[in-house]
Motif scaffolding. Sequence first.
Motif, PDB file in Angstrom:
ATOM      1  N   GLY A 161      -2.992   6.959 -15.736  1.00 56.55           N
ATOM      2  CA  GLY A 161      -2.765   5.561 -16.072  1.00 56.55           C
ATOM      3  C   GLY A 161      -1.633   5.397 -17.068  1.00 56.55           C
ATOM      4  N   ARG A 162      -1.582   6.283 -18.059  1.00 57.83           N
ATOM      5  CA  ARG A 162      -0.489   6.246 -19.040  1.00 57.83           C
ATOM      6  C   ARG A 162       0.856   6.510 -18.361  1.00 57.83           C
ATOM      7  N   LEU A 163       0.879   7.493 -17.483  1.00 57.55           N
ATOM      8  CA  LEU A 163       2.124   7.829 -16.793  1.00 57.55           C
ATOM      9  C   LEU A 163       2.564   6.692 -15.874  1.00 57.55           C
ATOM     10  N   ARG A 164       1.605   6.068 -15.205  1.00 54.92           N
ATOM     11  CA  ARG A 164       1.949   4.976 -14.293  1.00 54.92           C
ATOM     12  C   ARG A 164       2.586   3.815 -15.054  1.00 54.92           C
ATOM     13  N   GLN A 177      13.598  14.564  -7.571  1.00 52.71           N
ATOM     14  CA  GLN A 177      12.792  15.432  -6.723  1.00 52.71           C
ATOM     15  C   GLN A 177      11.368  14.904  -6.597  1.00 52.71           C
ATOM     16  N   ALA A 178      10.844  14.345  -7.683  1.00 52.14           N
ATOM     17  CA  ALA A 178       9.486  13.794  -7.644  1.00 52.14           C
ATOM     18  C   ALA A 178       9.397  12.643  -6.651  1.00 52.14           C
ATOM     19  N   VAL A 179      10.408  11.776  -6.633  1.00 50.17           N
ATOM     20  CA  VAL A 179      10.405  10.658  -5.688  1.00 50.17           C
ATOM     21  C   VAL A 179      10.575  11.165  -4.261  1.00 50.17           C
ATOM     22  N   SER A 223       0.831  -1.207   0.000  1.00 49.56           N
ATOM     23  CA  SER A 223       0.000   0.000   0.000  1.00 49.56           C
ATOM     24  C   SER A 223       0.864   1.256   0.000  1.00 49.56           C
ATOM     25  N   LEU A 224       1.923   1.242   0.787  1.00 49.59           N
ATOM     26  CA  LEU A 224       2.807   2.403   0.852  1.00 49.59           C
ATOM     27  C   LEU A 224       3.494   2.634  -0.494  1.00 49.59           C
ATOM     28  N   PHE A 225       3.949   1.555  -1.118  1.00 50.41           N
ATOM     29  CA  PHE A 225       4.569   1.693  -2.434  1.00 50.41           C
ATOM     30  C   PHE A 225       3.582   2.288  -3.432  1.00 50.41           C
ATOM     31  N   ALA A 226       2.347   1.772  -3.440  1.00 55.41           N
ATOM     32  CA  ALA A 226       1.344   2.280  -4.379  1.00 55.41           C
ATOM     33  C   ALA A 226       1.066   3.757  -4.130  1.00 55.41           C
ATOM     34  N   ALA A 227       1.066   4.160  -2.865  1.00 58.15           N
ATOM     35  CA  ALA A 227       0.823   5.568  -2.545  1.00 58.15           C
ATOM     36  C   ALA A 227       1.979   6.448  -3.015  1.00 58.15           C
ATOM     37  N   VAL A 228       3.208   5.981  -2.816  1.00 57.22           N
ATOM     38  CA  VAL A 228       4.367   6.742  -3.289  1.00 57.22           C
ATOM     39  C   VAL A 228       4.342   6.835  -4.810  1.00 57.22           C
ATOM     40  N   ARG A 229       4.074   5.727  -5.456  1.00 58.42           N
ATOM     41  CA  ARG A 229       4.004   5.730  -6.922  1.00 58.42           C
ATOM     42  C   ARG A 229       2.937   6.702  -7.413  1.00 58.42           C
ATOM     43  N   ALA A 230       1.773   6.700  -6.768  1.00 52.73           N
ATOM     44  CA  ALA A 230       0.697   7.603  -7.180  1.00 52.73           C
ATOM     45  C   ALA A 230       1.121   9.059  -7.030  1.00 52.73           C
ATOM     46  N   ALA A 231       1.863   9.359  -5.973  1.00 51.16           N
ATOM     47  CA  ALA A 231       2.318  10.736  -5.767  1.00 51.16           C
ATOM     48  C   ALA A 231       3.353  11.131  -6.816  1.00 51.16           C
ATOM     49  N   VAL A 232       4.229  10.195  -7.193  1.00 45.81           N
ATOM     50  CA  VAL A 232       5.200  10.479  -8.254  1.00 45.81           C
ATOM     51  C   VAL A 232       4.471  10.729  -9.573  1.00 45.81           C
ATOM     52  N   VAL A 233       3.499   9.883  -9.868  1.00 44.95           N
ATOM     53  CA  VAL A 233       2.710  10.057 -11.089  1.00 44.95           C
ATOM     54  C   VAL A 233       2.041  11.427 -11.095  1.00 44.95           C
ATOM     55  N   GLU A 234       1.551  11.850  -9.940  1.00 47.63           N
ATOM     56  CA  GLU A 234       0.871  13.142  -9.865  1.00 47.63           C
ATOM     57  C   GLU A 234       1.828  14.287 -10.186  1.00 47.63           C
ATOM     58  N   THR A 262      -3.598  -7.117 -11.786  1.00 46.12           N
ATOM     59  CA  THR A 262      -4.882  -6.612 -11.311  1.00 46.12           C
ATOM     60  C   THR A 262      -4.799  -5.099 -11.231  1.00 46.12           C
ATOM     61  N   ARG A 263      -5.507  -4.423 -12.106  1.00 46.89           N
ATOM     62  CA  ARG A 263      -5.379  -2.967 -12.216  1.00 46.89           C
ATOM     63  C   ARG A 263      -6.347  -2.272 -11.279  1.00 46.89           C
ATOM     64  N   ALA A 264      -5.810  -1.359 -10.492  1.00 47.23           N
ATOM     65  CA  ALA A 264      -6.607  -0.601  -9.539  1.00 47.23           C
ATOM     66  C   ALA A 264      -6.925   0.775 -10.095  1.00 47.23           C
ATOM     67  N   LEU A 265      -8.105   1.269  -9.784  1.00 53.75           N
ATOM     68  CA  LEU A 265      -8.461   2.632 -10.152  1.00 53.75           C
ATOM     69  C   LEU A 265      -7.507   3.596  -9.462  1.00 53.75           C
ATOM     70  N   GLY A 266      -6.867   4.450 -10.239  1.00 52.06           N
ATOM     71  CA  GLY A 266      -5.913   5.388  -9.672  1.00 52.06           C
ATOM     72  C   GLY A 266      -4.635   4.745  -9.194  1.00 52.06           C
ATOM     73  N   GLY A 267      -4.450   3.452  -9.471  1.00 56.44           N
ATOM     74  CA  GLY A 267      -3.231   2.769  -9.060  1.00 56.44           C
ATOM     75  C   GLY A 267      -3.255   2.249  -7.644  1.00 56.44           C
ATOM     76  N   ALA A 268      -4.296   2.573  -6.862  1.00 54.75           N
ATOM     77  CA  ALA A 268      -4.286   2.152  -5.461  1.00 54.75           C
ATOM     78  C   ALA A 268      -5.682   1.889  -4.912  1.00 54.75           C
ATOM     79  N   GLY A 269      -6.695   1.829  -5.751  1.00 59.59           N
ATOM     80  CA  GLY A 269      -8.056   1.676  -5.250  1.00 59.59           C
ATOM     81  C   GLY A 269      -8.689   0.365  -5.654  1.00 59.59           C
ATOM     82  N   ALA A 270      -9.990   0.423  -5.920  1.00 58.05           N
ATOM     83  CA  ALA A 270     -10.733  -0.768  -6.300  1.00 58.05           C
ATOM     84  C   ALA A 270     -10.185  -1.346  -7.600  1.00 58.05           C
TER      85      ALA A 270
END
Length: 663
Positions: free
Chosen positions: A523-526, A545-547, A484-495, A603-611
């Motif tokens: 999704g494309r960026l991820r 810096q993004a990471v 979960s933490l990795f997915a959250a970090v990845r989502a923030a980098v994507v943002e 298994t693809r999650a909405l937003g990279g970290a959701g359902a």
Amino acid sequence: MITRDAWGIPHVTGATVLEVAREQGRATAQDRAWQLEVERRRTEGTCAELFGPSALEWDVLARRALLVDVARRAYAALAPESRDFVDAYVDGINDVLERAWHRWTPLAVFAVQHLLFSRFPSKLWQHHVGTVLGADAPEALALLRSEGLPGGSNAVAVAGSLTAGGLPIVAGDPHRVIEAPGCYAQVRLTCTDPDDPFDVAGLTFVGVPGVQHFGHAGAVAWGVTNAVADDEDVYVEELVRHRGAVIARGAPGSGRGWEPVARRVEVVRVRTGADAYDAVPLEVLVTERGPVVVGGPGDAATFSLRNPSYVLGNLGFDTLLPLLRSRSAADVASAFGHWVGPVDNLLVADAGGAVEHRVVGRVPVRSAGDGRWTGWVEDLPRRTGEVLVTANDRATEEFARIGDDFAPPHRARRLAEVVAELAASGPLTPETLADALADDRQVAGESLLDLAAGLLDLSAPASALRDRLLAWDRRMTTSSVEASLFAAVRAAVVESFAAAPALAGVDATPHGELYAPWFDLRGRLRLALPALLRATKPFGVDPLQAVADALEEVAAVPGAGAWGSAHLAVPLTPHQQFGLAAPAGEGAPLIAVAGDDDCVLATRALGGAGACVHGPVARFVWDLAGASRWVVPLGASGDPASPHHHDQQAAWAAGGTIPLEDS
């Protein structure tokens, strides 16, 4: 005769091939009556009559894409025996349903399953990027280059020299949107005609006779993944009204000037209340290049679509009967000689020891000058080997003949690595190969974690988070908090990349919500993140810096839960697919699933970290020694009240399978 095993899976037996087809139609209608009604409406573009305005976008596309027209042409062109086979199946459906199916409806259902499961939505997205970014578009598209959507299918074939049973095994897991009921049905078809015997277990699209992509016919077995071939073209059209007609500017370099456009007006009935409907006129246009699927006269953007099925008037249904009668890999390859699309990677093995990978389908040859279609690629990629793996990737350099935009290689590499590790520890079994398909190691995150390892000026909480992730086993298990933490970090980098001024305007869906998944910038960026993090300030963003910023952001939010607390499989009902709430009791339970975009278990999650709405819609292991296994996300029945509606869900979610039983 229809019997059922302990899981409610139908075993259809008939004295002739036509009796088998009719009984299969009856079994399908008994199990999936509501789903068949929805599929029929999808083919005809009448969903809005039932579901209301939210389904209008689909109805417009189905009619504009000429699904029914192509299905009718393809049905008329079938070999007589194939046509009789389809007719018998439709007769079986109509024995049960109140609303009759047309003879061509199964062909249209097959076309529905692949209309958006293709390259053209991504080509619309590429045009959108070009329009927004102008001269910067080529560089942006190169950085974001990958398959159309995150996640994807896997398949593996192994020789008998590596298996416990001494015969080859073919295994795989097609990935699509997870639906309730599921798009695939398990079935066993047995013909007792002494002059035409067969006994085939496999997966079939609901509403299509026989088995198509995945089957086990005694001495031979096969499975496919999408080859991601460049088999469709999208054309920018310029249409104007002229003297009561519509005309199109001829293709550049054709010298043809303005050309006539075929035109008809249809009426789409849209439900607006309990007994209230609107009649929406729809202009259906066809240029010399193909049907107009987006836009029209006077619109800022108008596109037509050309694909092999439209050009040939052929949906490949002459493949179906020869597949049921196959006894060898050569027979299966011959059957797929009739295949049109989608272009697939076919893995096939037989009891004689053959293990092969062939690309099957029709890929157009385009002229170097104006891109006109001049024929079909004849020398499609093919290989043999002791272990063959395909995961929508560029399997060999030969794939340059069919396209230039494949899935990243990490899933295929990881699956091959897992199979090699298993084979080194002992003979492969159906259970161990099923485990390989459920591998949940995050294999594309190394670039992010490598950058994190080199960061120095982090706060204490961010440094602790970084160290925790570096010590993580990279498994996206349901119990893992680190996942979960990795997915959250990845989502923030994507943002950070999504917010880059260089990409301003790209995050839009100009052609409607139907195409939104393909226009999802995040999704494309991820999916492209490994390449972005290796680049030098892509889109003006400093990856280091993004990471660092992402670690600081996530470290400041306490109480991360386990991956499975958010990563829940959500099988979408027809209502939900059209943006509506599912009626009470229609859906299936939500269940935690492992995996991620970048795992073999994709298994693809909405937003990279959701359902999770996209993942394996079946899992199969065809063991030619006889111990085959399979599973689907829910169950054999589409009736929520049936004990077989979702009795396979727990096994599926755990990455497991159930035995292929005799009924």
